[in-house]
Write a protein that holds these residues in place. Sequence first.
Motif, PDB file in Angstrom:
ATOM      1  N   UNK A  31       0.841  -1.193   0.000  1.00  0.00           N
ATOM      2  CA  UNK A  31       0.000   0.000   0.000  1.00  0.00           C
ATOM      3  C   UNK A  31       0.873   1.238   0.000  1.00  0.00           C
ATOM      4  N   UNK A  32       0.284   2.417  -0.211  1.00  0.00           N
ATOM      5  CA  UNK A  32       1.057   3.655  -0.262  1.00  0.00           C
ATOM      6  C   UNK A  32       1.820   3.924   1.041  1.00  0.00           C
ATOM      7  N   UNK A  33       2.947   4.595   0.901  1.00  0.00           N
ATOM      8  CA  UNK A  33       3.734   5.030   2.039  1.00  0.00           C
ATOM      9  C   UNK A  33       3.280   6.420   2.459  1.00  0.00           C
ATOM     10  N   UNK A  34       3.267   6.675   3.751  1.00  0.00           N
ATOM     11  CA  UNK A  34       2.972   8.010   4.264  1.00  0.00           C
ATOM     12  C   UNK A  34       4.287   8.678   4.625  1.00  0.00           C
ATOM     13  N   UNK A  35       4.565   9.810   3.984  1.00  0.00           N
ATOM     14  CA  UNK A  35       5.766  10.568   4.308  1.00  0.00           C
ATOM     15  C   UNK A  35       5.389  12.015   4.590  1.00  0.00           C
ATOM     16  N   UNK A  36       6.152  12.640   5.459  1.00  0.00           N
ATOM     17  CA  UNK A  36       5.977  14.056   5.777  1.00  0.00           C
ATOM     18  C   UNK A  36       7.197  14.809   5.270  1.00  0.00           C
ATOM     19  N   UNK A  37       6.990  15.672   4.295  1.00  0.00           N
ATOM     20  CA  UNK A  37       8.085  16.435   3.710  1.00  0.00           C
ATOM     21  C   UNK A  37       8.592  17.458   4.724  1.00  0.00           C
ATOM     22  N   UNK A  38       9.887  17.427   4.990  1.00  0.00           N
ATOM     23  CA  UNK A  38      10.498  18.404   5.881  1.00  0.00           C
ATOM     24  C   UNK A  38      11.068  19.580   5.098  1.00  0.00           C
ATOM     25  N   UNK A  39      11.753  19.278   3.994  1.00  0.00           N
ATOM     26  CA  UNK A  39      12.348  20.373   3.224  1.00  0.00           C
ATOM     27  C   UNK A  39      12.751  19.870   1.843  1.00  0.00           C
ATOM     28  N   UNK A  40      12.535  20.706   0.838  1.00  0.00           N
ATOM     29  CA  UNK A  40      13.050  20.489  -0.498  1.00  0.00           C
ATOM     30  C   UNK A  40      14.247  21.412  -0.668  1.00  0.00           C
ATOM     31  N   UNK A  41      15.366  20.868  -1.108  1.00  0.00           N
ATOM     32  CA  UNK A  41      16.555  21.703  -1.221  1.00  0.00           C
ATOM     33  C   UNK A  41      17.391  21.220  -2.387  1.00  0.00           C
TER      34      UNK A  41
END
Length: 214
Positions: A31-41
């Motif tokens: 099933x899909x993974x749940x991720x929380x984006x902290x920062x795009x750099x």
Amino acid sequence: MSGGDVVYQAELHLQQEKACVLTALADENEGPLDIDIEELHDHNVTFVLHANGHADDWEDHLRAAEEVHHVDRLDDETLLVTKRSCGAYGAILKNHGVLRRTTSIGSRERVYHVLVFDREDLKAIVEDFRKVGSVTLGSLSEFGEGSSSLTPRQREVVETALDAGYFEWPREVTSEELAARLDISRPTFLEHLRKAEGTLLSQMLRESDGRARW
């Protein structure tokens, strides 16, 4: 964000052709993974991965992956990961988009909720997405600044970040520099920014439904 400005929110569905390290994890998770984006750099993304009982195996898998730069074990169930973007995150950042913090990553389809302040930026994101897979526009909505319920501090953080080029590509200022300019800590700056983005995205998600082919 001057008076009368319009903010657009798009739900983009990407069928990614290139497999990445998260593809195998999503398959294993069934099933899909749940991720929380902290920062795009630059060309990298830092996120918290909720491991759902697979933390030990996934930590080893991620550490062995070439595109992964760093892995930290936060607790029994979560990992902090920095990896090279497979293309989508870079496309969003490059074209001045703001990505919703919580994202669902499937084995092939990824769903991104993106804020943009210009329709041309959205078109550029879609074109860059097409370099890594096929794209469907799930929904698109807009609203004026007056409908925002940001706190004064959140608005100050967002406006300062926009004016200083935090959302430019390449990024013209770091979160550390903006925090110092606002006389707050970097974690406090990032938290204000996340809450502001979450408020804007939530408002637009409530207003948008249906699906349309881009």
